[in-house]
Structures are given as structure tokens and as C-alpha cells.
Design an enzyme around this catalytic site. Structure first.
Site, mmCIF file in Angstrom:
data_model
loop_
_atom_site.group_PDB
_atom_site.id
_atom_site.type_symbol
_atom_site.label_atom_id
_atom_site.label_comp_id
_atom_site.label_asym_id
_atom_site.label_seq_id
_atom_site.Cartn_x
_atom_site.Cartn_y
_atom_site.Cartn_z
ATOM 1 N N SER A 190 -93.693 30.489 -49.296
ATOM 2 C CA SER A 190 -92.897 29.452 -49.908
ATOM 3 C C SER A 190 -92.267 29.878 -51.443
ATOM 4 O O SER A 190 -91.441 30.906 -51.175
ATOM 5 C CB SER A 190 -93.775 28.204 -50.123
ATOM 6 O OG SER A 190 -93.032 27.303 -50.330
ATOM 7 N N ASP A 222 -90.711 23.367 -40.100
ATOM 8 C CA ASP A 222 -91.107 23.983 -41.588
ATOM 9 C C ASP A 222 -90.263 22.842 -42.272
ATOM 10 O O ASP A 222 -88.963 22.525 -41.902
ATOM 11 C CB ASP A 222 -90.532 25.382 -41.510
ATOM 12 C CG ASP A 222 -91.270 25.785 -42.647
ATOM 13 O OD1 ASP A 222 -91.439 25.295 -43.710
ATOM 14 O OD2 ASP A 222 -91.793 27.188 -42.736
ATOM 15 N N HIS A 248 -94.807 24.372 -42.250
ATOM 16 C CA HIS A 248 -94.671 25.337 -43.314
ATOM 17 C C HIS A 248 -95.760 26.577 -43.609
ATOM 18 O O HIS A 248 -95.546 27.373 -44.414
ATOM 19 C CB HIS A 248 -94.805 24.509 -44.664
ATOM 20 C CG HIS A 248 -94.312 25.141 -46.035
ATOM 21 N ND1 HIS A 248 -93.105 25.886 -45.754
ATOM 22 C CD2 HIS A 248 -94.776 25.015 -47.216
ATOM 23 C CE1 HIS A 248 -92.919 26.214 -47.188
ATOM 24 N NE2 HIS A 248 -93.845 25.758 -47.906
#
Length: 291
Positions: free
Chosen positions: A102, A242, A269
């Protein structure tokens, strides 16, 4: 263990032997400000005989917290410098792999541009190439939520009541679709949420008040035009559901020379939590190829 940095302390943990034949892997957590807890399962990548280094970026987790810092203190350059300080202190700066999840993938790409020497490979996991792309994808995904959930989100955001239980329940609907589809929530992820709630300084300053905002001081961040400067072999991964939708990570694949991608079909995610065996197999093979 901690390492001094700018008068503060960076906490880190090493699993395995930093002097092993296989090059060590440094893992960058997300947020900014999420802490290392939810990345703990990535220590399984040490099973093929390499060291895995987890650490808490300045401002969160077990590293120094600075809740009263000026918002301008929290910059991309700060955390790039902290990472460079960490790998130098560990003596691995001339030969290591880098994996970012991320926000960590955004930071990893920044490091790869600024410090290409010694970087054997780059794994960018569930990350956007710009925050404009992130906001656009989030708006699209929010538009696919049930109408009553969309209405609840919009109403509380307009009223500024983001700590209400009704609003948080609506956010969880989004997160259960696009952040982590596991029920119950893994304890490592619960620990990350808890530490962010205890001190949201970094997250709220740089990102904003919620997962789909990207309205903080990093609002205009982008690395799209600088991606061709990345020379390390690059793997870009994401989940099929995601919140880092294909449009947010495609620039990494299109603009980094030789980059390749992999999408985990049952994940959102956090593929390393949602499909851990497949994640270990895909990332482990990539690392071994570039040791």
C-alpha cells in the site's frame, strides 16, 4: 531493537540471518502510520533462507511518536531517508530486496528512484502510482456500494461526524469488500487498526480521515512521470477486489522497464493475509530469481 534517526528511534525486527547467502528482504508497511503488525505473516518469506526485516516507520508502532509535530514534518523524503538510514545501519545497503505494501509500495518506489544502487528487486503490493488515481478508483468503488451505505457515508462526511458508529459501520462495508475480505479479521490486522486508532497523527495528516480520502498533505503525490528511472527488477501485485484497482497500479507496469504483475483472484487489499500460501509462492519465487 532500535536505530537512532534524526534524534528519534526507528524500531525494527529481523527474522533470519542477515549474513545468509540469500539477500535480505526489507518490508515497508502501509498507512502512512499503519505499523508493522499486519505485515508479520510476511516473515514466512524467511523460510527459504533469507532474513526478513520489518520495521515501524517514524511516527507509529514501536518507533518514536511525534503527535505534536508540524504537519510539514511528515514528508516522503523523511521516510526515504529513514529507510536509507536503516539499511545502512544493518549493513545491507549494497544487497537487499525491498517490498512495500500500500503506502509502503509508494515509499518503495520513491526509494528505488533515489537510491538504486544495491537494490536487487522491488515488490510493489496493492499500491497506487498517484493519489489522484487512488481517489478516482475509490469514488468508483464507493459508487458500487449499496445506496443506503453511500448515503450514510456522504451524510456523516458532510456533518463531520466521522467517529459515529453508524459511519464506522458503513466504512466497514467498504473495507470488507476492498480491504480485507476475511471474517473474522486477522489478529495482526486488528492490532494495526488498534495502534492507528491510538495515535492517528501520521495517517490523518498525510492521508486524511478515512481509507478512501487521500486528501491529506500527500494529496498531490505522484511518481508516474519518474517511474522510468526505476532500474530494479519489479513485481507489481494486487488483489482482484483490491481498493488499489487496476487503474491505480497499471502505471507501474507500463512505465517501469521490464515490470511484471500478478493478481490474486480471491483477495482484496491484503493478499498476504487473504491468500498467504499463494502470496509466499509468488513473491518467494520472484525474490529467488533476483538474489
Amino acid at each position: 531493537m532500535t536505530i537512532p534517526f534524526r534524534g528519534h528511534e526507528t524500531w525494527y525486527q529481523v527474522t533470519g540471518d542477515l549474513q545468509a547467502d540469500r539477500a535480505p528482504l526489507v518490508v515497508l508497511h502501509g498507512g502512512p502510520g499503519a505499523g508493522h503488525d499486519y505485515c508479520l505473516p510476511m516473515r514466512s518469506l524467511a523460510e527459504d533462507g533469507r532474513a526478513v526485516v520489518l520495521y515501524d516507520q517514524l511516527g507509529c508502532g514501536n518507533s518514536t511518536h511525534l503527535p505534536d509535530a508540524d504537519p510539514g514534518f511528515w514528508t516522503v523524503e523523511l521516510w526515504v531517508e529513514e529507510l536509507a538510514n536503516l539499511v545502512a545501519a544493518l549493513g545491507i545497503e549494497r544487497r537487499f530486496h525491498l517490498l512495500g505494501q500500500s503506502w509502503g509500495g509508494m515509499l518503495a518506489a520513491e526509494y528505488a528512484v533515489a537510491h538504486p544502487d544495491g537494490l536487487l528487486s522491488l515488490s510493489i503490493c496493492d499500491s497506487p502510482a498517484s493519489n489522484e488515481l487512488w481517489r478516482s478508483a475509490a469514488a468508483r468503488l464507493r459508487g458500487e456500494l449499496p445506496p443506503d451505505v453511500q448515503e450514510t457515508l456522504a451524510r456523516h462526511e458532510a456533518a463531520g461526524t466521522l467517529d459515529s458508529e453508524e459511519y464506522l459501520a458503513a466504512v466497514r462495508v467498504y473495507e470488507q469488500r476492498h480491504v480485507c475480505r476475511l471474517d473474522p479479521m486477522p489478529p495482526e490486522l486488528a492490532a494495526t487498526y488498534a495502534q492507528m486508532a491510538a495515535d492517528p497523527t501520521v495517517y490523518h495528516t498525510t492521508n486524511g480521515p478515512h481509507e478512501f480520502s487521500a486528501t491529506g498533505t500527500f494529496r498531490d503525490w505522484t511518481i508516474v512521470d519518474r517511474l522510468p528511472a526505476i532500474t530494479a527488477p519489479t513485481l507489481v501485485i494486487a488483489g482482484a477486489y483490491d481498493e488499489a484497482a487496476p487503474e491505480v497500479w497499471t502505471p507501474f507496469v507500463e512505465r517501469i522497464p521490464g515490470a511484471r504483475s500478478h493478481v490474486f483472484p480471491h483477495s482484496s487489499h491484503l493478499p498476504h493475509l487473504e491468500e498467504p500460501e499463494a502470496f509466499q509462492a509468488v513473491v518467494g519465487a520472484f525474490l529467488r530469481t533476483h538474489d
